[in-house]
Design an enzyme around this catalytic site. Structure first.
Site, mmCIF file in Angstrom:
data_model
loop_
_atom_site.group_PDB
_atom_site.id
_atom_site.type_symbol
_atom_site.label_atom_id
_atom_site.label_comp_id
_atom_site.label_asym_id
_atom_site.label_seq_id
_atom_site.Cartn_x
_atom_site.Cartn_y
_atom_site.Cartn_z
ATOM 1 N N ASP B 121 57.010 -11.932 10.145
ATOM 2 C CA ASP B 121 56.903 -10.736 10.983
ATOM 3 C C ASP B 121 56.681 -11.174 12.426
ATOM 4 O O ASP B 121 55.821 -12.008 12.694
ATOM 5 C CB ASP B 121 55.727 -9.885 10.481
ATOM 6 N N TYR B 123 56.524 -10.036 16.800
ATOM 7 C CA TYR B 123 55.653 -9.247 17.688
ATOM 8 C C TYR B 123 56.417 -9.183 19.009
ATOM 9 O O TYR B 123 56.006 -9.723 19.999
ATOM 10 C CB TYR B 123 54.351 -10.045 17.795
ATOM 11 N N HIS B 128 54.733 -2.630 22.910
ATOM 12 C CA HIS B 128 53.743 -2.669 21.823
ATOM 13 C C HIS B 128 52.662 -3.717 22.119
ATOM 14 O O HIS B 128 51.465 -3.428 22.024
ATOM 15 C CB HIS B 128 54.438 -2.980 20.496
ATOM 16 N N ARG B 137 41.739 -5.811 24.259
ATOM 17 C CA ARG B 137 41.195 -6.726 25.283
ATOM 18 C C ARG B 137 41.248 -6.024 26.635
ATOM 19 O O ARG B 137 41.959 -6.453 27.548
ATOM 20 C CB ARG B 137 42.025 -8.025 25.321
ATOM 21 N N GLU B 194 53.730 0.526 10.977
ATOM 22 C CA GLU B 194 54.426 -0.150 12.058
ATOM 23 C C GLU B 194 55.916 0.044 11.807
ATOM 24 O O GLU B 194 56.451 -0.430 10.800
ATOM 25 C CB GLU B 194 54.064 -1.632 12.124
ATOM 26 N N GLU B 196 59.499 -0.872 12.151
ATOM 27 C CA GLU B 196 60.159 -2.135 12.486
ATOM 28 C C GLU B 196 61.581 -2.169 11.942
ATOM 29 O O GLU B 196 61.959 -1.359 11.093
ATOM 30 C CB GLU B 196 59.391 -3.319 11.873
ATOM 31 N N ASP B 228 55.700 -1.900 8.198
ATOM 32 C CA ASP B 228 54.663 -2.915 7.989
ATOM 33 C C ASP B 228 53.308 -2.205 8.007
ATOM 34 O O ASP B 228 52.605 -2.180 9.008
ATOM 35 C CB ASP B 228 54.776 -3.935 9.133
ATOM 36 N N ARG B 232 44.051 -1.432 10.089
ATOM 37 C CA ARG B 232 43.592 -1.949 11.386
ATOM 38 C C ARG B 232 42.157 -2.430 11.354
ATOM 39 O O ARG B 232 41.787 -3.377 12.073
ATOM 40 C CB ARG B 232 43.732 -0.857 12.448
ATOM 41 N N GLN B 235 42.135 -5.805 9.577
ATOM 42 C CA GLN B 235 42.778 -6.776 10.459
ATOM 43 C C GLN B 235 41.854 -7.213 11.610
ATOM 44 O O GLN B 235 41.770 -8.401 11.940
ATOM 45 C CB GLN B 235 44.056 -6.131 11.016
ATOM 46 N N TYR B 239 41.117 -11.378 11.685
ATOM 47 C CA TYR B 239 42.279 -12.085 12.222
ATOM 48 C C TYR B 239 41.973 -13.251 13.165
ATOM 49 O O TYR B 239 42.882 -14.026 13.494
ATOM 50 C CB TYR B 239 43.245 -11.095 12.886
ATOM 51 N N LYS B 248 47.540 -6.749 6.308
ATOM 52 C CA LYS B 248 48.986 -6.537 6.224
ATOM 53 C C LYS B 248 49.548 -6.781 4.822
ATOM 54 O O LYS B 248 50.605 -6.241 4.481
ATOM 55 C CB LYS B 248 49.699 -7.529 7.155
ATOM 56 N N THR B 252 54.494 -3.972 2.196
ATOM 57 C CA THR B 252 55.482 -3.816 3.260
ATOM 58 C C THR B 252 56.659 -3.087 2.625
ATOM 59 O O THR B 252 57.165 -3.521 1.597
ATOM 60 C CB THR B 252 55.944 -5.187 3.796
ATOM 61 N N THR B 342 56.480 -4.281 15.517
ATOM 62 C CA THR B 342 56.487 -2.861 15.851
ATOM 63 C C THR B 342 57.399 -2.587 17.039
ATOM 64 O O THR B 342 57.341 -3.282 18.046
ATOM 65 C CB THR B 342 55.062 -2.413 16.222
ATOM 66 N N GLU B 356 48.792 2.856 18.612
ATOM 67 C CA GLU B 356 49.189 3.148 19.995
ATOM 68 C C GLU B 356 49.241 4.652 20.262
ATOM 69 O O GLU B 356 48.830 5.113 21.320
ATOM 70 C CB GLU B 356 50.560 2.536 20.279
#
Lengths: 408, 408
Positions: B121, B123, B128, B137, B194, B196, B228, B232, B235, B239, B248, B252, B342, B356
């Site tokens: 997968d 990114y 996104h 962050r 997600e 995708e 996906d 959250r 994760q 992670y 995850k 899927t 995503t 999001e």
């Protein structure tokens, strides 16, 4: 009965009838016919041929080119097949049938004995994780806040799991030193090893249904040694925020032999004391069977011993890893393989990676062929291991061998 | 010729003869006989039966229970089979043979049409990644320093890739809010989607030999929509430092239909301008074929449209992802599947995840059935997509549907 039968093993042979690991082999005259084999001393027993010769009901599981059908057959079959094999190689009445079906190890080719479904790699040694944390985050806590609450793991590339003896092509990739303005591309200059133990899943599980700690033996067939080759420079640049990818995915080497769990009953040992209380699905304090394995690993580079990582020091056990991996409802498939993560003990000479042994290249180690920080082309790495067996014996795991060849 | 032949499609049917996606189906009278099918309008053509009826040399590839043999046959076979199928469903002389081999979609069961080898997968949407960075962050740079130098990716769990329509059991796991003293265990309270696009590999590659950008069409057979599903809360706690794992790996979902690359020739489009120079193995400025795909995705929850992510905005292309994934020498296998990551566009209503769309739960979205921050039990999510086809037509991708059921 020959005086020099392959079944007359030297006393203390760590591949004696108490071990009996499984592999897949072919012979020079029939290179395309892969067959299930069981190692006994320095020989391989053609397991399917033996089953037919002795009229065994397990012939349908053993006369195969892969371990997967036996893996899928489940724990009762695993136990019964092991009992039958033990009888075949120990009961004198079978000797005339069995002896002609033994091939010297050096006369056969060994193959990857199972089809890998998913491959997961954990990070379960506190000493390893602490060393890595100190190297890469010298100003922060060595362990991340989650480390003692769950066995950290990630999925690796199943398609590049190869059998011991396969050369390792030095991987190329991007790397960027913190002081560089932009990344550069080229062959990895920090090619490393990770000495690990792999656990092979036989019995699948259902999607949406977690596997409990106590069900470890229902699902896990056996153990193998594993070298998780790692390109540290590639890994360092790529891994934030989604984890290791190309730094690991070029190759993972496993032993040609899978040691059944039952052969390691005498090696079961309690894991280290837990510093923090565990959530119930991971709490193994009340488990009847200790979750650790007393495996003594040796790492050799070009024939020189460089480390002796003790698997008994691993904080997280294989049963905890299995419970964690499925607690979200993820299903298991036959052929799933999961690695323990690098095995490192508390002493300097017990570290299972060059990253730790050389402190990320700062302190070279001395070999007869010259100093090493990371692996050079032509270097050959061999992992071996043994564990206490029944009645004072030793149980050897199959070696994992790999030689570095230049970048393609 | 019937006036209402299934082959007489309404004008502009997005599953017309210019599309012809592949799937695997079974019928109620033979539930265990899985067969390769090709979708035409609201029907499925039994591809193997058609090949036999018309004496096709491709019968050996098409009369199978899985797409994998066709995937492994390589690009020349893919092109020739597609030409034959196009003739079978368009040339009037074949109509009498073909019509009896068509099954209404609602009379068949659709299965996962291929065996997934490795699942990766990526990114690759700048929008996104920027949104996620800002959410998690807020005081740092939204994108990590490596983001515009390489397509960030990670390996996911191949064994839990399921076909559209499979229920999603809400996963349980550990989560810990920053203010909590210790993690708690329970069903995820931040279950997300997600949206995708998945790319399916047919032709394998050799260990140690990277695949070049220009060889994308030699290896990739086609596209599928992919959801996906992501927990959250799980994760966020797990992670660091090794990436997503249980957040995850529970499931899927992919479409039951694989759209061949050739059906999307008219949808090829240039990716966004690159802000930073790319290393040669990723630099697609001189590629003859534009690397993007103009796919318009729709995300519906309980029948209400919640987002329309535009795939054309993806920063990294599928060809770049393939080149990156193999640049370290990792080999490809038939059945390898990789997701784009995503898909999110620059507008608020173009975001492909609830993370999001609701800004990590801060801003609930209004649905007729009530507000949503993340998914509730009983919610059904459907992804659909279309792309420009030849001569003003549209090419639809198969939908991905999934309903949330309570934790086991």
């Amino acid at each position: 009965m020959s005086e020099h039968s392959p079944l007359d093993l030297a006393e203390g042979d760590p591949f004696g009838p108490h071990n009996l690991p499984y592999g897949v082999f072919s012979t020079a005259d029939e290179p395309d016919r892969r067959r299930l084999g069981v190692r006994i001393g320095g020989h391989v027993l053609d397991a399917g041929a033996a089953a037919h010769a002795l009229g065994s009901p397990y012939a349908a599981l053993l006369d195969r080119p892969s371990l997967n059908p036996l893996l899928a057959a489940g724990r009762t079959a695993w136990r019964d097949v092991r009992r039958a094999l033990t009888a075949w190689v120990t009961v004198p009445a079978h000797r005339a049938d069995i002896e002609p079906l033994l091939h010297p190890l050096d006369a056969v080719t060994l193959h990857l004995p199972y089809e890998v479904a998913d491959y997961v790699d954990f990070y379960a040694s506190e000493h390893h994780a602490t060393n890595v944390g100190r190297i890469f985050r010298p100003d922060g806590d060595a362990l991340t806040p989650n480390w003692k609450h769950l066995p950290i793991g990630y999925h690796g590339r199943a398609g590049t799991v190869v059998v011991s003896g396969t050369d390792v092509v030095r991987p190329s990739g991007q790397r960027k030193a913190p002081t560089d303005a932009a990344p550069v591309f080229g062959p990895s200059v920090k090619l490393d090893i990770e000495a690990e133990v792999g656990f092979l899943v036989g019995t699948p599980s259902e999607l949406g249904r977690p596997v409990a700690l106590a069900d470890f033996r229902e699902h896990v067939f056996g153990l193998t040694l594993l070298n998780d080759w790692s390109a540290r420079d590639v890994q360092a640049w790529e891994y934030v925020p989604l984890g290791p990818f190309l730094g690991k995915s070029f190759q993972t080497s496993v032993s040609a032999w899978v040691t059944p769990l039952e052969a390691l009953d005498a090696a079961r040992t309690a894991p280290p004391a837990r510093d923090l209380p565990l959530l119930p699905y991971l709490d193994d304090a009340a488990e009847e069977e200790p979750g650790g394995f007393d495996l003594r690993i040796s790492v050799e580079i070009n024939g020189e011993l460089v480390a002796e990582p003790p698997f008994s020091t691993m904080y997280w056990t294989a049963a905890q890893q299995l419970a964690h991996m499925t607690v979200n409802g993820a299903s298991l498939r036959t052929g799933d393989l999961y690695g323990s993560g690098t095995v490192s003990g508390p002493e300097v000479n017990q570290r299972g990676s060059l990253l730790e042994l050389t402190w990320n290249g700062r302190d070279a180690i001395e070999l007869a062929g010259g100093k090493r920080t990371f692996l050079e082309d032509g270097d050959e790495v061999v992992l071996t291991a043994w564990a206490p067996g029944p009645d004072g014996t030793r149980v050897a795991l199959g070696e994992v061998r790999g030689r570095i060849v230049p970048s393609a």
